[in-house]
Design a protein around this motif. Structure first.
Motif, PDB file in Angstrom:
ATOM      1  N   UNK A   1     -38.635  -4.099  67.589  1.00  0.00           N
ATOM      2  CA  UNK A   1     -37.184  -4.025  68.243  1.00  0.00           C
ATOM      3  C   UNK A   1     -36.609  -2.881  68.233  1.00  0.00           C
ATOM      4  N   UNK A   2     -35.779  -2.589  69.159  1.00  0.00           N
ATOM      5  CA  UNK A   2     -34.890  -1.276  69.260  1.00  0.00           C
ATOM      6  C   UNK A   2     -33.662  -1.491  69.511  1.00  0.00           C
ATOM      7  N   UNK A   3     -32.867  -0.732  68.637  1.00  0.00           N
ATOM      8  CA  UNK A   3     -31.294  -0.938  68.616  1.00  0.00           C
ATOM      9  C   UNK A   3     -30.526   0.231  69.407  1.00  0.00           C
ATOM     10  N   UNK A   4     -30.042  -0.250  70.548  1.00  0.00           N
ATOM     11  CA  UNK A   4     -29.519   0.921  71.358  1.00  0.00           C
ATOM     12  C   UNK A   4     -27.964   1.117  70.850  1.00  0.00           C
ATOM     13  N   UNK A   5     -27.992   1.961  69.849  1.00  0.00           N
ATOM     14  CA  UNK A   5     -26.560   2.415  69.632  1.00  0.00           C
ATOM     15  C   UNK A   5     -26.773   3.749  68.521  1.00  0.00           C
ATOM     16  N   UNK A   6     -25.603   4.165  68.517  1.00  0.00           N
ATOM     17  CA  UNK A   6     -25.663   5.629  68.094  1.00  0.00           C
ATOM     18  C   UNK A   6     -26.563   5.851  66.528  1.00  0.00           C
TER      19      UNK A   6
ATOM     20  N   UNK B   1     -28.824   4.043  65.340  1.00  0.00           N
ATOM     21  CA  UNK B   1     -30.328   3.803  65.251  1.00  0.00           C
ATOM     22  C   UNK B   1     -31.080   4.186  66.128  1.00  0.00           C
ATOM     23  N   UNK B   2     -30.750   4.868  67.053  1.00  0.00           N
ATOM     24  CA  UNK B   2     -31.283   5.378  68.212  1.00  0.00           C
ATOM     25  C   UNK B   2     -32.629   5.967  67.700  1.00  0.00           C
ATOM     26  N   UNK B   3     -33.872   5.733  68.340  1.00  0.00           N
ATOM     27  CA  UNK B   3     -35.064   6.145  67.888  1.00  0.00           C
ATOM     28  C   UNK B   3     -35.833   5.491  66.765  1.00  0.00           C
ATOM     29  N   UNK B   4     -35.029   4.616  65.967  1.00  0.00           N
ATOM     30  CA  UNK B   4     -35.757   4.163  64.867  1.00  0.00           C
ATOM     31  C   UNK B   4     -36.150   2.523  65.272  1.00  0.00           C
ATOM     32  N   UNK B   5     -37.436   2.336  65.471  1.00  0.00           N
ATOM     33  CA  UNK B   5     -38.023   1.111  65.489  1.00  0.00           C
ATOM     34  C   UNK B   5     -37.828   0.376  64.140  1.00  0.00           C
ATOM     35  N   UNK B   6     -37.406  -1.153  64.513  1.00  0.00           N
ATOM     36  CA  UNK B   6     -37.384  -2.148  63.668  1.00  0.00           C
ATOM     37  C   UNK B   6     -38.430  -3.087  63.921  1.00  0.00           C
ATOM     38  N   UNK B   7     -39.627  -3.096  63.078  1.00  0.00           N
ATOM     39  CA  UNK B   7     -40.480  -3.946  63.397  1.00  0.00           C
ATOM     40  C   UNK B   7     -40.565  -5.227  62.492  1.00  0.00           C
ATOM     41  N   UNK B   8     -40.453  -6.315  63.311  1.00  0.00           N
ATOM     42  CA  UNK B   8     -40.601  -7.551  62.592  1.00  0.00           C
ATOM     43  C   UNK B   8     -41.695  -8.425  62.925  1.00  0.00           C
ATOM     44  N   UNK B   9     -42.086  -9.136  61.697  1.00  0.00           N
ATOM     45  CA  UNK B   9     -43.446  -9.947  61.480  1.00  0.00           C
ATOM     46  C   UNK B   9     -43.179 -11.035  60.709  1.00  0.00           C
ATOM     47  N   UNK B  10     -43.510 -12.081  61.331  1.00  0.00           N
ATOM     48  CA  UNK B  10     -43.425 -13.660  60.635  1.00  0.00           C
ATOM     49  C   UNK B  10     -44.644 -14.587  61.266  1.00  0.00           C
ATOM     50  N   UNK B  11     -45.043 -15.488  60.286  1.00  0.00           N
ATOM     51  CA  UNK B  11     -46.285 -16.179  60.465  1.00  0.00           C
ATOM     52  C   UNK B  11     -46.635 -17.289  59.577  1.00  0.00           C
ATOM     53  N   UNK B  12     -47.258 -18.338  59.995  1.00  0.00           N
ATOM     54  CA  UNK B  12     -47.563 -19.422  59.159  1.00  0.00           C
ATOM     55  C   UNK B  12     -48.967 -18.760  58.807  1.00  0.00           C
ATOM     56  N   UNK B  13     -49.448 -19.592  57.674  1.00  0.00           N
ATOM     57  CA  UNK B  13     -50.824 -19.280  57.011  1.00  0.00           C
ATOM     58  C   UNK B  13     -51.042 -17.974  56.941  1.00  0.00           C
TER      59      UNK B  13
END
Ligand SMILES: NC(=O)C1=CN([C@@H]2O[C@H](COP(=O)(O)OP(=O)(O)OC[C@H]3O[C@@H](n4cnc5c(N)ncnc54)[C@H](OP(=O)(O)O)[C@@H]3O)[C@@H](O)[C@H]2O)C=CC1
Ligand SMILES: O=C1O[C@H](COP(=O)(O)O)[C@@H](O)[C@H](O)[C@H]1O
Length: 498
Positions: free
Chosen positions: A320-325, A327-339
């Motif tokens: 995920x990328x947040x287009x604001x001052x 967080x520009x250029x700082x990716x947020x990696x999200x991960x979720x899962x069962x089992x």
């Protein structure tokens, strides 16, 4: 009386009292509030469902469920006080005329908190029934469970149905992650510590990882889960709420409107993922049979009641990328899962590497500092720093070693019980504080982001990638980071005995 019970006595009406959520979480949490002395002495709890019950048989059922789900025995004194508050109204929630029966159990002069622990499809009926019985006034608060809707359009329908009868200030949308101590601690860490407050942006942070891994499967909830999938069940709410707290600007106070204003700005700044960029930014998976904690478990399509053709995702990873001052250029990696191999929720902040390495041979490039905020279990905060290894070597040739500064909640607050998220949130509703609840615009912006991904997935010819139960999801989720020379944090908290 502690200041936390400094609220009006309440008629707490629990619609759907015989459902899974009420039995497993809500009633045991109310009991814990009693045990902690946090229920106002005049507060009443009225269970509502279709079954027939006397107050005594209802109390017996509450007791049975407590013993089954709470993992502790009843304290006689607490139970005696608690049972005296319990009452029951038999109401068919779809039949508006039936709500007159509820009027006999509540007192029009008291604040009424109505918890809708039912499928959202009947929220509208409950509102209309309450209205028909003239149970609605300015002082009523309603608590809505997630997920609100299946997409943006259906969430609007549900929110509109409730808004026909209640103002936004009366509506408390639950996301139970917002009641977890460690999720709340994100606010304290960020804004009570200048070392974080001043370094929390694109100048210092390389990327952020948010993992909410579950070792359980779908726990017999095929009907619900197959319709929802991990994206609607976990990302739309819990993960995006955590992301908002990590990324938001400092609110000017902790008042509900200030926190929610800042969170919604983050959600609005999320860069859309659609069919043009879906492959490089998302991975979805579905578990096959495997072993979790040494126990053999079935694949998703072998779960009871499974539809063998299901393409529902049980694992999601997103860049995920947040287009604001900030967080520009700082990716947020999200991960979720069962089992996945274990139940662990954590936020990992990777700081930027030092621009130049003075220490030559020890490390070709110095590893980045990391802050690991462990949300559950082993709640705590761990910071990775570089240290000199003691020794009489020349200062021009010093050896370095990575070390951990480790704050474990269980060590630091050893005498304190960490309350369940629902206890915290139920108390906040009784206190009338909306800060830990989700405002309508937050729900809608989260749906907008998620809908776009779900729609893009529909256009892909491939479905979710299989992953073996007990592993960290499909191999492509490694690729999601590896293409930028990064990898998922898979550290283990190893605590020193004190
Ligand atoms: N279970 C969980 O762990 C979680 C649940 N949620 C959400 O909480 C809410 C409640 O969940 P859960 O307890 O699992 O739900 P259940 O399916 O167990 O339903 C709860 C109650 O709703 C009533 N109900 C269901 N369908 C109807 C209907 N058609 N007409 C009238 N009454 C109906 C039933 O009352 P009666 O007893 O009278 O039949 C039932 O006991 C849902 O919105 C769910 O998404 C959110 C997070 C976790
Ligand atoms: O809302 C939900 O959350 C649980 C996970 O919650 P946790 O407090 O145990 O981390 C998840 O298992 C469930 O599918 C989902 O509906």
């Amino acid at each position: 009386m502690s200041s936390d019970t400094n609220y009006e006595p309440i008629d707490f009406v629990l619609f759907g009292t015989n459902g899974d959520l009420a039995r497993r979480k809500l009633l045991p949490s109310l009991y814990q509030l009693e045990k902690a002395g946090l229920l106002h002495e005049g507060t009443k709890i009225i269970g509502v469902a279709r079954q027939e019950h006397t107050p005594e048989s209802y109390a017996e059922l509450v007791k049975e469920n407590f013993l089954k789900f709470a993992g502790e025995s009843l304290c006689d004194d607490t139970w005696e006080k608690f049972v005296a508050r319990l009452d029951y109204a038999q109401v068919d929630m779809r039949s508006h005329n039936d709500y007159a029966k509820l009027s006999e159990h509540v007192n029009a002069d008291r604040v009424m908190v109505c918890y809708f622990a039912t499928p959202p499809s009947i929220f509208g009926d409950i509102c209309r029934g309450m209205n028909a019985a003239e149970l609605i006034d300015d002082s009523v608060r309603v608590v809505l469970e997630k997920p609100i809707g299946h997409d943006l359009a259906s969430s609007k329908v549900i929110n509109d149905q409730v808004a026909e009868f209640f103002e936004e200030r009366q509506i408390y949308r639950i996301d139970h992650y917002l009641g977890k101590e460690t999720v709340l601690n994100l606010i304290a860490l960020r804004f009570a510590n200048s070392i974080f407050a001043t370094n929390w942006d694109h100048n210092c942070i390389d990327h952020v990882q948010i993992t909410v891994a579950e070792s359980v499967g779908i726990e017999g909830r095929w009907g619900y889960f197959d319709d929802a999938g991990q994206m609607r069940d976990m990302v739309q709410n819990h993960l995006l709420q955590i992301l908002s707290l990590v990324a938001m600007e400092p609110p000017s106070t902790l008042a509900a409107s200030n926190i929610r204003d800042e969170k919604v700005k983050v959600l609005k700044s999320l860069r859309p993922i659609d069919s043009s960029n879906i492959n490089e930014n998302t991975v979805r998976g579905q578990y096959s049979g495997g072993f979790v904690a040494g126990k053999e478990v079935p694949g998703y399509l072998d779960e009871p009641d499974a539809n063998l053709k299901s393409k529902t995702e049980t694992f999601v990873a997103i860049k995920a990328e947040i287009d604001n001052w900030r967080w520009a250029g700082v990716p947020f990696y999200l991960r979720t899962g069962k089992r996945l191999p274990s139940k662990v929720s954590e936020v990992v902040i990777y700081f930027k590497r030092q621009p130049h390495n003075l220490f030559g041979d020890s490390f070709t490039s110095l590893p980045p500092n990391k802050v690991v905020i462990r949300l559950q279990p082993d709640e705590g905060v761990q910071i990775t720093v570089m240290n000199k290894v003691p020794g009489l070597t020349s200062s021009g040739n010093m050896s370095l070693q990575k070390s951990q500064l480790d704050l474990s909640f269980s060590d630091e607050f050893a005498d304190m019980r960490i309350a369940d998220a629902y206890e915290k949130l139920l108390l906040e509703v009784m206190l009338g504080n909306q800060a830990l609840f989700v405002r309508r615009d937050e729900v809608e912006h989260a749906w907008k982001y998620v809908d776009s991904i779900l729609n893009a997935w529909k256009t892909c010819s491939e479905g979710p990638e299989p992953y073996q139960a007990g592993t960290w999801g499909p191999v492509s989720s490694i690729g999601l980071l590896a293409r930028n020379n990064r990898s998922w944090y898979e550290g283990k908290v190893t605590r020193k005995k004190r």
